[in-house]
Design a protein around this motif. Structure first.
Motif, PDB file in Angstrom:
ATOM      1  N   PHE A  66       0.794  -1.227   0.000  1.00 26.63           N
ATOM      2  CA  PHE A  66       0.000   0.000   0.000  1.00 26.63           C
ATOM      3  C   PHE A  66       0.828   1.279   0.000  1.00 26.63           C
ATOM      4  CE2 PHE A  66      -2.874  -2.946   2.528  1.00 26.63           C
ATOM      5  CZ  PHE A  66      -3.645  -3.286   1.428  1.00 26.63           C
ATOM      6  N   ALA A  67       2.138   1.182   0.223  1.00 25.72           N
ATOM      7  CA  ALA A  67       2.936   2.404   0.367  1.00 25.72           C
ATOM      8  C   ALA A  67       4.345   2.201  -0.165  1.00 25.72           C
ATOM      9  CB  ALA A  67       2.992   2.835   1.834  1.00 25.72           C
ATOM     10  N   TRP A  68       4.834   3.240  -0.844  1.00 26.39           N
ATOM     11  CA  TRP A  68       6.252   3.299  -1.168  1.00 26.39           C
ATOM     12  C   TRP A  68       7.006   3.428   0.151  1.00 26.39           C
ATOM     13  CZ3 TRP A  68       7.556   2.853  -6.267  1.00 26.39           C
ATOM     14  CH2 TRP A  68       6.584   3.176  -7.224  1.00 26.39           C
ATOM     15  N   GLN A  69       7.921   2.520   0.409  1.00 24.39           N
ATOM     16  CA  GLN A  69       8.676   2.551   1.655  1.00 24.39           C
ATOM     17  C   GLN A  69      10.010   3.281   1.434  1.00 24.39           C
ATOM     18  OE1 GLN A  69       7.252   1.512   4.521  1.00 24.39           O
ATOM     19  NE2 GLN A  69       5.421   0.946   3.346  1.00 24.39           N
ATOM     20  N   PHE A  70       9.897   4.575   1.139  1.00 20.15           N
ATOM     21  CA  PHE A  70      11.092   5.368   0.897  1.00 20.15           C
ATOM     22  C   PHE A  70      11.897   5.539   2.183  1.00 20.15           C
ATOM     23  CE2 PHE A  70       8.276   7.366  -2.471  1.00 20.15           C
ATOM     24  CZ  PHE A  70       8.957   6.820  -3.541  1.00 20.15           C
ATOM     25  N   GLU A  71      13.199   5.711   2.006  1.00 18.93           N
ATOM     26  CA  GLU A  71      14.097   6.067   3.098  1.00 18.93           C
ATOM     27  C   GLU A  71      14.966   7.219   2.657  1.00 18.93           C
ATOM     28  OE1 GLU A  71      16.671   3.015   4.549  1.00 18.93           O
ATOM     29  OE2 GLU A  71      15.432   2.646   6.313  1.00 18.93           O
ATOM     30  N   THR A  72      15.283   8.096   3.581  1.00 20.16           N
ATOM     31  CA  THR A  72      16.170   9.202   3.247  1.00 20.16           C
ATOM     32  C   THR A  72      17.622   8.732   3.215  1.00 20.16           C
ATOM     33  OG1 THR A  72      16.645   9.905   5.519  1.00 20.16           O
ATOM     34  CG2 THR A  72      14.617  10.741   4.513  1.00 20.16           C
ATOM     35  N   GLU A  73      18.458   9.567   2.653  1.00 22.88           N
ATOM     36  CA  GLU A  73      19.893   9.417   2.860  1.00 22.88           C
ATOM     37  C   GLU A  73      20.183   9.685   4.344  1.00 22.88           C
ATOM     38  OE1 GLU A  73      22.079   8.543   0.127  1.00 22.88           O
ATOM     39  OE2 GLU A  73      20.006   8.093  -0.450  1.00 22.88           O
ATOM     40  N   ARG A  87       4.926   6.753   1.319  1.00 26.17           N
ATOM     41  CA  ARG A  87       3.994   7.507   0.470  1.00 26.17           C
ATOM     42  C   ARG A  87       2.987   6.529  -0.109  1.00 26.17           C
ATOM     43  NH1 ARG A  87       2.969  12.053   1.435  1.00 26.17           N
ATOM     44  NH2 ARG A  87       3.381  11.096   3.438  1.00 26.17           N
ATOM     45  N   GLY A  88       1.750   6.968  -0.247  1.00 25.23           N
ATOM     46  CA  GLY A  88       0.685   6.087  -0.688  1.00 25.23           C
ATOM     47  C   GLY A  88       0.934   5.480  -2.056  1.00 25.23           C
ATOM     48  N   LYS A  89       0.714   4.182  -2.162  1.00 26.21           N
ATOM     49  CA  LYS A  89       0.818   3.445  -3.429  1.00 26.21           C
ATOM     50  C   LYS A  89      -0.432   2.575  -3.546  1.00 26.21           C
ATOM     51  CE  LYS A  89       3.732   0.042  -3.828  1.00 26.21           C
ATOM     52  NZ  LYS A  89       4.976  -0.767  -3.921  1.00 26.21           N
ATOM     53  N   VAL A  90      -1.573   3.238  -3.707  1.00 28.78           N
ATOM     54  CA  VAL A  90      -2.880   2.596  -3.672  1.00 28.78           C
ATOM     55  C   VAL A  90      -3.887   3.651  -4.108  1.00 28.78           C
ATOM     56  CG1 VAL A  90      -3.248   3.268  -1.243  1.00 28.78           C
ATOM     57  CG2 VAL A  90      -4.433   1.248  -2.151  1.00 28.78           C
ATOM     58  N   GLY A  92      -6.361   6.359  -3.777  1.00 22.07           N
ATOM     59  CA  GLY A  92      -6.445   7.272  -2.642  1.00 22.07           C
ATOM     60  C   GLY A  92      -5.091   7.780  -2.203  1.00 22.07           C
ATOM     61  N   GLY A  93      -4.014   7.137  -2.672  1.00 23.36           N
ATOM     62  CA  GLY A  93      -2.673   7.584  -2.350  1.00 23.36           C
ATOM     63  C   GLY A  93      -2.445   7.691  -0.860  1.00 23.36           C
ATOM     64  N   SER A  94      -1.791   8.753  -0.435  1.00 17.79           N
ATOM     65  CA  SER A  94      -1.485   8.906   0.990  1.00 17.79           C
ATOM     66  C   SER A  94      -2.732   9.173   1.824  1.00 17.79           C
ATOM     67  CB  SER A  94      -0.451  10.019   1.187  1.00 17.79           C
ATOM     68  OG  SER A  94       0.798   9.631   0.652  1.00 17.79           O
ATOM     69  N   SER A  95      -3.843   9.576   1.211  1.00 20.27           N
ATOM     70  CA  SER A  95      -5.077   9.716   1.980  1.00 20.27           C
ATOM     71  C   SER A  95      -5.649   8.360   2.378  1.00 20.27           C
ATOM     72  CB  SER A  95      -6.128  10.515   1.194  1.00 20.27           C
ATOM     73  OG  SER A  95      -6.723   9.749   0.167  1.00 20.27           O
ATOM     74  N   SER A  96      -5.118   7.280   1.790  1.00 23.30           N
ATOM     75  CA  SER A  96      -5.532   5.928   2.158  1.00 23.30           C
ATOM     76  C   SER A  96      -4.597   5.276   3.167  1.00 23.30           C
ATOM     77  CB  SER A  96      -5.626   5.035   0.914  1.00 23.30           C
ATOM     78  OG  SER A  96      -6.736   5.371   0.120  1.00 23.30           O
ATOM     79  N   ILE A  97      -3.489   5.943   3.494  1.00 22.95           N
ATOM     80  CA  ILE A  97      -2.553   5.362   4.471  1.00 22.95           C
ATOM     81  C   ILE A  97      -2.254   6.314   5.616  1.00 22.95           C
ATOM     82  CG2 ILE A  97      -1.469   3.991   2.638  1.00 22.95           C
ATOM     83  CD1 ILE A  97       1.033   5.900   3.035  1.00 22.95           C
ATOM     84  N   GLY A 261       2.763  13.307  -6.045  1.00 26.73           N
ATOM     85  CA  GLY A 261       3.215  13.642  -4.709  1.00 26.73           C
ATOM     86  C   GLY A 261       4.581  14.299  -4.680  1.00 26.73           C
ATOM     87  N   SER A 262       4.997  14.677  -3.484  1.00 24.59           N
ATOM     88  CA  SER A 262       6.203  15.480  -3.330  1.00 24.59           C
ATOM     89  C   SER A 262       7.486  14.699  -3.542  1.00 24.59           C
ATOM     90  CB  SER A 262       6.214  16.132  -1.944  1.00 24.59           C
ATOM     91  OG  SER A 262       5.244  17.142  -1.881  1.00 24.59           O
TER      92      SER A 262
END
Length: 566
Positions: A66-73, A87-90, A92-97, A261-262
């Motif tokens: 359901f979500a991109w599991q991004f990590e920062t540097e 970030r939402g990957k579904v 509704g995007g992030s409004s669904s998570i 998204g951002s």
């Protein structure tokens, strides 16, 4: 998945991303039956029980499906920690998570946008679109809407006595109370609002997309990995995307709109050869249009949890066993009520960190439990916590494509707490919060301080604690900012500078981050952009009065003068 058997390879509009903004655009643009719209989404269905049940909010944002599991540097001012950035990957995007917290931001945040070159995006211009988007459970007025798609309420109406104790403590400490922080006056303590309707998460998929999917002029394609925007000279003509191993191209007769998204929108611009020349060349991407602001100006909110033991067994820590969870889930399945129908953030506060700060820069979410936001660990016993963060950061980061491969996540660096103003803001968070929680309203409930702990008092001790304990509030924004200067990415009409028929509409175009959660202002931006795109003209500006502390220069709260901000 498609909502239509229509096999067009050419559409009037192509929208990339079915998130908080993309779902709004899909709905509003297809109100015109004369246009065809294609909506592309990398994720899949949002039908999961864990998405729809509000209390299960920690599950979807930590689930790869359901979500991109991004990590920062490694973040250099946070002890080189890598920070989680889901970030939402579904649909509704992030409004669904997300946590479903509904905060518009302060009126001055939007006046600030206009002062940064986003002409026509002042509070007076934005308020009509906040009202257009929502149906407020307690009725409409000059500030609140009563006929929009987005259902907004207060969950279980603060039945747990700890919620009211937090509001009372804020007032006892000398701060304002506010009946509606999304209305006339944000500053103060009061009930918190959430995007929940009839006990169910009211994401933009539920509020906007699902009704639009009945229209024959909308096609929704899920599990679509967008590779790039197709350009001919300086004109956006379509999208290349991959689905089930097949690469396809679709054309747009009118416009391509990025609502990824951002993180996703600046990354897609860079993959398309639009961005800072040095970044593109380092990633091996041919430069199609040099636009140095793409991926820059990245901002986010940080927060930490101030935790206390609770002397009465009334907290959610007593509901974390499997039997209690089963009962909560069963009741929710039966009638969509009870503890399953709330995000549990039912009271809040917005305050100024010091005299000389014109509008609130600190935000509180109160939770009648002591546990991590992601649900992975909780205090063994009864406790409560308040999430606190400095919400007007000066630090800035960036998004940068690592390669031309769309499957490679971009590099993300927020540079959290690089600026001294941000570090000072978190020192204020610790000291002001201790004072609030130690007010008489909490005497029946307050036990020992769990976190940060009584040993954290000096500036150095607070700084060390914050570096080790602070977490993202999951509000990345501002990475394709709106304006008219050389580092702006889109103009006030949301059009990408220097490229025809290409827009960005999502939280990435915010010039600066508002004081609050970002789902509501993202929806507002999409509502306003939809009218711009359709050529309808904007709604008439509002003349509603903004409630402000007239003595903000001399005092930090309503009851006492404090030191002046430097």
């Amino acid at each position: 998945m498609s909502t239509s058997s229509n096999n067009l390879s050419t559409y009037d509009y192509i929208i990339v991303g079915a998130g908080s903004a993309g779902c709004v655009l899909a709905n509003r643009l297809t109100e015109d039956p004369a246009v065809n719209v294609l909506l592309l989404e990398n994720g899949g269905s949002d039908r999961s029980l864990f998405i729809q049940m509000p209390t299960a909010l920690s599950i979807p944002m930590n689930t790869e499906k359901f979500a991109w599991q991004f990590e920062t540097e490694p973040e250099p001012f946070l002890d080189n920690r890598r920070m989680h950035c889901p970030r939402g990957k579904v649909l509704g995007g992030s409004s669904s998570i997300n946590g479903m917290v509904y905060v518009r931001g302060h009126a001055r945040d939007f006046d600030e946008w206009q002062s940064h070159g986003a002409e026509g995006w002042s509070y007076a211009h934005c308020l009509p679109y906040f009202r257009k988007a929502e149906t407020w459970a307690f009725g409409g007025d000059d500030y609140r809407g009563d006929s929009g798609p987005l259902g907004v309420n207060n969950g279980n109406e603060m039945k747990n006595p700890l919620y009211q104790a937090f509001v009372d403590a804020g007032v006892e400490a000398g701060y304002f109370s506010t009946d509606d922080y999304n209305g006339r006056q944000q500053e103060g303590f009061g009930p918190m609002h959430m995007t929940v309707k009839n006990g169910r998460r009211w994401s933009t998929a539920n509020a906007y997309l699902r009704p639009a999917m009945t229209r024959p002029n909308l096609t929704v394609v899920t599990h679509a990995l967008v590779h790039k925007v197709l350009l001919e000279e300086k004109i956006a003509v379509g999208i290349r995307y991959e689905r089930k191993g097949n690469v396809q191209e679709v054309r747009a007769k009118r416009e391509v709109i990025l609502s990824a998204g951002s993180i996703g929108s600046p990354h897609l611009l860079q993959l398309s050869g639009i961005g800072p020349k040095a970044v593109l060349e380092e990633a091996g991407i041919a430069v199609q249009h040099e636009l140095p602001g793409v991926g820059e100006n990245l901002q986010d909110h940080l927060e930490f949890y101030f935790q206390f033991k609770c002397k009465q067994p009334i907290t959610l820590n007593g509901k974390l066993n499997w039997f209690s969870k089963g009962l909560i889930g069963a009741r929710w399945l039966l009638d969509r009520k009870g503890l399953g129908a709330t995000n549990h953030f039912e009271s809040c506060g917005f305050i100024r960190s010091k005299a000389g700060v014109e509008w609130p820069d600190l935000q509180y979410h109160f939770l009648p439990a002591a546990m991590r936001y992601d649900g992975r660990s909780a205090f063994d016993g009864h406790g409560f916590q308040v999430h606190i963060g400095h919400n007007k950061p000066k630090s800035r980061g960036w998004i940068r494509a690592k390669s031309a491969n769309p499957s490679d996540n971009p590099e993300i660096q927020f540079n959290y707490l690089e600026h001294e103003v941000d570090r000072e803001g978190f020192r204020d968070c610790v000291r002001l919060t201790r004072e609030i929680i130690n007010q008489p309203a909490f005497d029946p409930f307050r036990g020992d301080e769990i976190q940060p702990g009584n040993g954290v008092k000096t500036d150095a001790e607070i700084d060390a604690f914050v570096r080790s304990a602070v977490e993202s509030a999951y509000h990345p924004s501002c990475s394709c900012r709106m304006g008219s200067d050389d580092l702006a990415v889109v103009d006030p009409e949301t059009r990408v500078h220097g490229i025809s028929r290409l827009r960005v509409v999502d939280s990435s175009i915010f010039p600066t981050i508002p004081n609050g959660n970002l789902n509501s202002p993202t929806i507002m931006v999409a509502e306003k952009a939809a009218d711009i795109i359709r050529g309808k003209g904007s709604l008439s500006p509002s003349d509603a009065v903004v409630g402000m502390d007239e003595s903000w220069l001399e005092r930090q709260r309503s009851g006492s003068p404090e030191r002046v901000a430097m």
